[in-house]
Design an enzyme around this catalytic site. Structure first.
Site, PDB file in Angstrom:
ATOM      1  N   ASP A 139       0.830  -1.221   0.000  1.00  0.00           N
ATOM      2  CA  ASP A 139       0.000   0.000   0.000  1.00  0.00           C
ATOM      3  C   ASP A 139       0.861   1.267   0.000  1.00  0.00           C
ATOM      4  O   ASP A 139       0.355   2.362  -0.213  1.00  0.00           O
ATOM      5  CB  ASP A 139      -0.959  -0.001   1.197  1.00  0.00           C
ATOM      6  CG  ASP A 139      -0.260  -0.010   2.552  1.00  0.00           C
ATOM      7  OD1 ASP A 139       0.983  -0.154   2.598  1.00  0.00           O
ATOM      8  OD2 ASP A 139      -0.962   0.110   3.584  1.00  0.00           O
ATOM      9  N   LYS A 191       8.742  -0.152  -5.781  1.00  0.00           N
ATOM     10  CA  LYS A 191       7.591  -1.061  -5.877  1.00  0.00           C
ATOM     11  C   LYS A 191       6.561  -0.479  -6.861  1.00  0.00           C
ATOM     12  O   LYS A 191       5.966  -1.216  -7.650  1.00  0.00           O
ATOM     13  CB  LYS A 191       6.945  -1.268  -4.509  1.00  0.00           C
ATOM     14  CG  LYS A 191       7.758  -2.083  -3.528  1.00  0.00           C
ATOM     15  CD  LYS A 191       8.010  -3.520  -3.949  1.00  0.00           C
ATOM     16  CE  LYS A 191       6.766  -4.387  -3.924  1.00  0.00           C
ATOM     17  NZ  LYS A 191       7.079  -5.815  -4.207  1.00  0.00           N
TER      18      LYS A 191
HETATM   19  P1  NAD Z   1      11.421 -10.027   3.087  1.00  0.00           P
HETATM   20  O1  NAD Z   1      12.457  -8.953   3.007  1.00  0.00           O
HETATM   21  O2  NAD Z   1      11.160 -10.708   4.380  1.00  0.00           O
HETATM   22  O3  NAD Z   1      11.769 -11.181   2.029  1.00  0.00           O
HETATM   23  C1  NAD Z   1      12.177 -10.887   0.720  1.00  0.00           C
HETATM   24  C2  NAD Z   1      12.725 -12.164   0.115  1.00  0.00           C
HETATM   25  O4  NAD Z   1      13.151 -11.856  -1.237  1.00  0.00           O
HETATM   26  C3  NAD Z   1      13.954 -12.722   0.842  1.00  0.00           C
HETATM   27  O5  NAD Z   1      13.815 -14.115   0.999  1.00  0.00           O
HETATM   28  C4  NAD Z   1      15.112 -12.391  -0.092  1.00  0.00           C
HETATM   29  O6  NAD Z   1      16.180 -13.334  -0.027  1.00  0.00           O
HETATM   30  C5  NAD Z   1      14.432 -12.417  -1.448  1.00  0.00           C
HETATM   31  N1  NAD Z   1      15.148 -11.601  -2.439  1.00  0.00           N
HETATM   32  C6  NAD Z   1      15.585 -10.334  -2.296  1.00  0.00           C
HETATM   33  N2  NAD Z   1      16.224  -9.941  -3.416  1.00  0.00           N
HETATM   34  C7  NAD Z   1      16.192 -10.995  -4.272  1.00  0.00           C
HETATM   35  C8  NAD Z   1      16.689 -11.207  -5.593  1.00  0.00           C
HETATM   36  N3  NAD Z   1      17.361 -10.249  -6.241  1.00  0.00           N
HETATM   37  N4  NAD Z   1      16.444 -12.391  -6.180  1.00  0.00           N
HETATM   38  C9  NAD Z   1      15.772 -13.378  -5.531  1.00  0.00           C
HETATM   39  N5  NAD Z   1      15.314 -13.242  -4.269  1.00  0.00           N
HETATM   40  C10 NAD Z   1      15.517 -12.054  -3.656  1.00  0.00           C
HETATM   41  O7  NAD Z   1      10.104  -9.365   2.497  1.00  0.00           O
HETATM   42  P2  NAD Z   1       8.572  -9.543   2.925  1.00  0.00           P
HETATM   43  O8  NAD Z   1       8.275  -8.628   4.027  1.00  0.00           O
HETATM   44  O9  NAD Z   1       8.270 -10.975   3.059  1.00  0.00           O
HETATM   45  O10 NAD Z   1       7.849  -8.982   1.616  1.00  0.00           O
HETATM   46  C11 NAD Z   1       7.572  -9.828   0.513  1.00  0.00           C
HETATM   47  C12 NAD Z   1       6.864  -9.023  -0.559  1.00  0.00           C
HETATM   48  O11 NAD Z   1       5.648  -8.484  -0.042  1.00  0.00           O
HETATM   49  C13 NAD Z   1       7.678  -7.846  -1.074  1.00  0.00           C
HETATM   50  O12 NAD Z   1       7.474  -7.756  -2.467  1.00  0.00           O
HETATM   51  C14 NAD Z   1       7.074  -6.650  -0.351  1.00  0.00           C
HETATM   52  O13 NAD Z   1       7.201  -5.483  -1.123  1.00  0.00           O
HETATM   53  C15 NAD Z   1       5.627  -7.078  -0.225  1.00  0.00           C
HETATM   54  N6  NAD Z   1       4.897  -6.521   0.926  1.00  0.00           N
HETATM   55  C16 NAD Z   1       5.432  -6.598   2.187  1.00  0.00           C
HETATM   56  C17 NAD Z   1       4.693  -6.101   3.262  1.00  0.00           C
HETATM   57  C18 NAD Z   1       5.208  -6.217   4.681  1.00  0.00           C
HETATM   58  O14 NAD Z   1       4.594  -5.687   5.599  1.00  0.00           O
HETATM   59  N7  NAD Z   1       6.291  -6.925   4.941  1.00  0.00           N
HETATM   60  C19 NAD Z   1       3.447  -5.522   3.049  1.00  0.00           C
HETATM   61  C20 NAD Z   1       2.945  -5.457   1.748  1.00  0.00           C
HETATM   62  C21 NAD Z   1       3.671  -5.966   0.697  1.00  0.00           C
END
Ligand code: NAD
Ligand code: TYD
Length: 381
Positions: A139, A191
């Site tokens: 968001d 994003k």
């Molecule tokens: P996180 O940082 O915990 O995990 C990200 C994962 O992506 C990790 O396992 C990392 O190793 C992998 N990664 C990073 N760069 C990479 C690359 N170049 N190639 C392959 N793998 C790679 O993130 P999260 O909090 O689990 O978020 C996951 C998704 O959800 C993201 O796209 C984020 O924008 C979205 N999101 C997160 C939230 C939140 O509150 N955490 C909310 C809404 C959306």
């Protein structure tokens, strides 16, 4: 949409949200092949998926999403039908220090996946039939909402998690699917850019895509640099709790397993080319949330009430700190029947308990030992 997508890549599956999505899909759909594609950056941790690593429908592939050639080959070899794309650099504070890494992974990495998927799917006799590129976003792309709660109106604090019964907590507006993009941080800008590329692949090439924008997640396996696990860890260790600014910023919190369930529903029943907002109508001021965490951790550790309040330390505010996020998920609730399952009080209790019961997981990460373990495990793959 018919369930024809059986060979599925989930990117970012060893991170926080991705590990919950992988676990849900592997356990719920034994007939699918689930490939967890992850580079295992500092945020990726295969210990998050120990319970599913031996399942026959699960495979881990260590790969950088920016590696177009490797991903194209994987698409061909595994005959991929569906991509659920979560891999990203995800921490706003890191994006302020190092925006290039965010542009590389979040923008160029997403583009590499899109282009490889396009070339592979367009080479098939059935083309895009039964295929889906599902992009998980935030968001934060919508920017920040104003804090203009009328005086004397108290926030609900415990919402019913239902769009018909909630009321606004800290302002008079929400983020809707139609809200104009207005990202402020390098993270949200990257994003937003990736969301635009995904939609462009639908509009230009006809690729079946879906984008969802979710509010802040909390729950087990979140890397302890984000507010909730960082503070739980610091409270248990008696370390100071760095509250940015006055602690008055508002975030809208959703339990991570509810996000994973929404992703399941949308992957199977969502309409191609649509956007869905995901959230639980659960706004909290940071400082109020921090006090709930302190109370819960102290109680579960057997400390007297108020014991850890003195750990609160107000520090310099984050640059460009967004005031308020609040998401309207009515479309998802009405059209696809999804609802959050947990009240916030239950969710936070469950979360605090999980971190206190899994101190080894926390200690392993905070000591940095886990990175060496994975280097050894996967350096030759
Ligand atoms: P996180 O940082 O915990 O995990 C990200 C994962 O992506 C990790 O396992 C990392 O190793 C992998 N990664 C990073 N760069 C990479 C690359 N170049 N190639 C392959 N793998 C790679 O993130 P999260 O909090 O689990 O978020 C996951 C998704 O959800 C993201 O796209 C984020 O924008 C979205 N999101 C997160 C939230 C939140 O509150 N955490 C909310 C809404 C959306
Ligand atoms: P965070 O978990 O980093 O998520 P996001 O920035 O994506 O919303 O932060 C949640 C809120 O907590 C945000 O307003 C920043 C604030 N915060 C602190 O006050 N201190 C901290 O140490 C951290 C990490 C965050």
């Amino acid at each position: 949409m018919a369930v024809s997508k059986r060979n599925i890549v989930i990117t970012g599956g060893a991170g926080f949200i991705g590990s919950h999505v992988v676990r849900l899909f592997v356990n719920k759909y034994p007939e699918y092949n689930i490939i967890n594609l992850d580079k295992l950056t500092y945020a990726g941790n295969l210990a998050n998926l120990k319970d599913v690593e031996d399942k026959p429908n699960y495979k881990f592939v260590k790969m950088d999403i920016c590696d177009f050639d490797a991903f194209y080959k994987l698409m061909q070899e595994e005959q991929i039908d569906g991509i659920i794309h979560l891999a990203a650099e995800s921490h706003v504070d890191r994006s302020i220090k190092d925006p290039f890494t965010f542009a590389r992974t979040n923008v160029m990495g997403t583009l590499a996946l899109l282009q490889a998927a396009k070339l592979y799917w367009e080479s098939l006799p059935e083309g895009y039939d039964g295929k889906l590129f599902y992009h998980i976003s935030t968001d934060e792309v919508y920017g920040a909402l104003k804090m203009n709660k009328p005086e004397g109106v108290e926030p609900p604090f415990s919402t019913t998690a239902s769009s018909t019964e909630h009321h606004l907590a800290y302002g008079d507006d929400f983020f809707y699917e139609t809200t104009k993009y207005n990202p402020h941080s390098p993270y949200s800008a990257s994003k937003a850019s990736s969301d635009h590329f995904v939609r462009a692949y639908h509009d230009t090439y006809g690729m079946p895509t879906i984008v969802t924008n979710c509010s802040n997640n909390y729950g087990p396996y979140q890397f302890p640099e984000k507010l909730i696990p960082l503070f739980i860890n610091n409270i248990r260790k008696g370390k100071s709790l760095p509250v940015y600014g006055k602690g008055e910023n508002v975030r809208d919190w959703l339990f991570v397993e509810d996000h994973a369930r929404a992703i399941d529903v949308i992957f199977h029943n969502g309409k191609v080319a649509e956007t869905y907002n995901i959230g639980g109508f659960n706004e909290w001021k940071n400082i109020d949330l921090i006090k709930v965490m302190i109370k819960t951790v102290d109680r579960l550790l057997g400390n007297p009430e108020g014991h850890s309040l003195g750990l609160i330390t107000y520090v310099t505010d984050r640059l460009g700190h967004d005031a308020r996020y609040a998401i309207d998920s009515t479309k998802l609730q009405k059209e696809l029947g999804w609802e959050p399952s947990l009240q916030f009080e239950e969710g936070i209790e469950k979360t605090v308990k999980w971190y206190l019961d899994n101190e080894a997981w926390l200690d392993n990460i905070t000591s940095g030992a886990y990175e060496h373990y994975y280097e050894e495990q996967y350096s030759n793959r």
